[in-house]
Design a protein around this motif. Structure first.
Motif, PDB file in Angstrom:
ATOM      1  N   LYS A  49       0.851  -1.184   0.000  1.00  0.00           N
ATOM      2  CA  LYS A  49       0.000   0.000   0.000  1.00  0.00           C
ATOM      3  C   LYS A  49       0.889   1.238   0.000  1.00  0.00           C
ATOM      4  CE  LYS A  49      -3.900  -2.046   2.482  1.00  0.00           C
ATOM      5  NZ  LYS A  49      -4.270  -2.384   3.869  1.00  0.00           N
ATOM      6  N   GLN A  50       0.405   2.283  -0.657  1.00  0.00           N
ATOM      7  CA  GLN A  50       1.235   3.489  -0.744  1.00  0.00           C
ATOM      8  C   GLN A  50       1.217   4.316   0.535  1.00  0.00           C
ATOM      9  OE1 GLN A  50       0.818   5.584  -4.526  1.00  0.00           O
ATOM     10  NE2 GLN A  50       0.479   3.632  -5.530  1.00  0.00           N
ATOM     11  N   GLY A  71       5.048   0.497  -2.465  1.00  0.00           N
ATOM     12  CA  GLY A  71       4.052   0.484  -3.521  1.00  0.00           C
ATOM     13  C   GLY A  71       4.657   0.646  -4.908  1.00  0.00           C
ATOM     14  N   LEU A 134      -1.844  -4.722  -0.538  1.00  0.00           N
ATOM     15  CA  LEU A 134      -3.159  -4.515  -1.146  1.00  0.00           C
ATOM     16  C   LEU A 134      -4.139  -5.603  -0.711  1.00  0.00           C
ATOM     17  CD1 LEU A 134      -2.140  -3.685  -4.849  1.00  0.00           C
ATOM     18  CD2 LEU A 134      -2.542  -2.092  -2.957  1.00  0.00           C
TER      19      LEU A 134
END
Lengths: 158, 158, 158
Positions: A49-50, A71, A134
């Motif tokens: 995840k960013q 990410g 994710l």
């Protein structure tokens, strides 16, 4: 008739190599293959995840988490990194040609029901936790990879 | 009996990796396989003409063309690059052992009717034009690659 | 029923890539595949003895021997090398998780009767001699590799 099968090990954490993996995978899914991408070692970074995720970690695990790109869009290039200018140039050119970014290629893969698997051994080693990746990712080991690969038509290590 | 088939994606622009790809490809052709090498991303540089070619280009495309190695003998090594000394040492040693250079391996591949394909998406992205590559190259996308690969016996990503 | 077959070209001399190759190979052998690892170019370094071996060599061959890592535990990482700190961190973490080192993975491969082959052309080019490599290794060329690979279920280039 049985479906053809494409299985890719994504070991690399380079933006360009991950793009190549996802372009081949999405192409194969479009041609009706059953497709698996097995993310191991640095390849897992494409699925992070960013935004930062708060999880409890030891010291080394925190260091790994900090040093590794968070990410898809943070990955570097395998060539022409050029102090960080390379990835910007490539993305500028991709944008100009309406090429999909890696983030979009990962989304497309999920829409096409490509099986995205993450190597549990690497998760352990690098101290990554499921919350950091994710949603919709499967978790498995080398045995699951081999079960997919041994009946495969196209097997690649990228 | 149907012919066996070997299909290689050459993604890397390293001299040693390109050599490995062409040695396997030429070996497979000698053993009567149908062989395709699909050049994508930096792998295309192995097929660039060594002399400069005048074509109209935008600014970024000119920069890419300048920064990327022009032709097989300009490629660097994946290891032991050593400020450019590595490739010279390897070529010296190869010459001493009468090993074929990459240029000669590409020529042999063309003589053996190995299908040398260049990825059209990469050509677009990097702003390369057909005049800049060797003659006798085919141009295609990921669909054509998959069509060859899915019936393949040996599929490699290099 | 015929045995499935996994054939891996190990080209890379990176610790993490060699680990991935040997983990897949040992996994495949545990699932009763016939497994071959064909070591070429820098991949041969994983099979070098750790103690120095006295053999007669020319000047360039001596230089190569000096510059290349001697044995599995001397290999660097493909990413996060970080001036040599990366491999130490990874090994610390592996130790903490009771993961096998590359040396142990190579031993396990030999116990599982995985065929470990070294590319004779690379031996010639780099001036390596059989005395410098582990015992129980086979020596062959690209033709032998292709013979194993063309009947393979899982073929990888690492």
């Amino acid at each position: 008739m049985e479906k053809k099968r494409t299985t890719i090990v994504l070991f690399s954490g380079d933006y360009d190599k991950a793009m190549a993996a996802y372009i081949i995978a999405n192409g194969a899914a479009a041609y009706d293959h059953e497709v698996t991408i097995f993310h191991t070692f640095w390849g897992i970074n494409a699925l992070r995840k960013q935004e930062p995720v708060t999880v409890k970690k030891g010291f080394l695990e925190k260091m790994f988490a900090k040093m590794m790109p968070r990410g898809a869009e943070k990955l570097g290039l395998s060539k022409m990194q050029m102090l960080g200018m390379g990835p910007k140039m490539i993305k500028h050119v991709m944008n100009k040609h309406n090429a999909l970014t890696l983030t979009q290629l990962v989304e497309m893969a999920q829409e096409q029901d490509i099986k995205l698997v993450t190597c549990t051994m690497t998760m352990d080693l690098l101290g990554l936790q499921k919350e950091e990746l994710l949603d919709g990712i499967e978790y498995a080991g080398v045995a699951a990879y081999l079960a997919d690969a041994e009946d495969g038509n196209v097997n690649l290590f990228i």
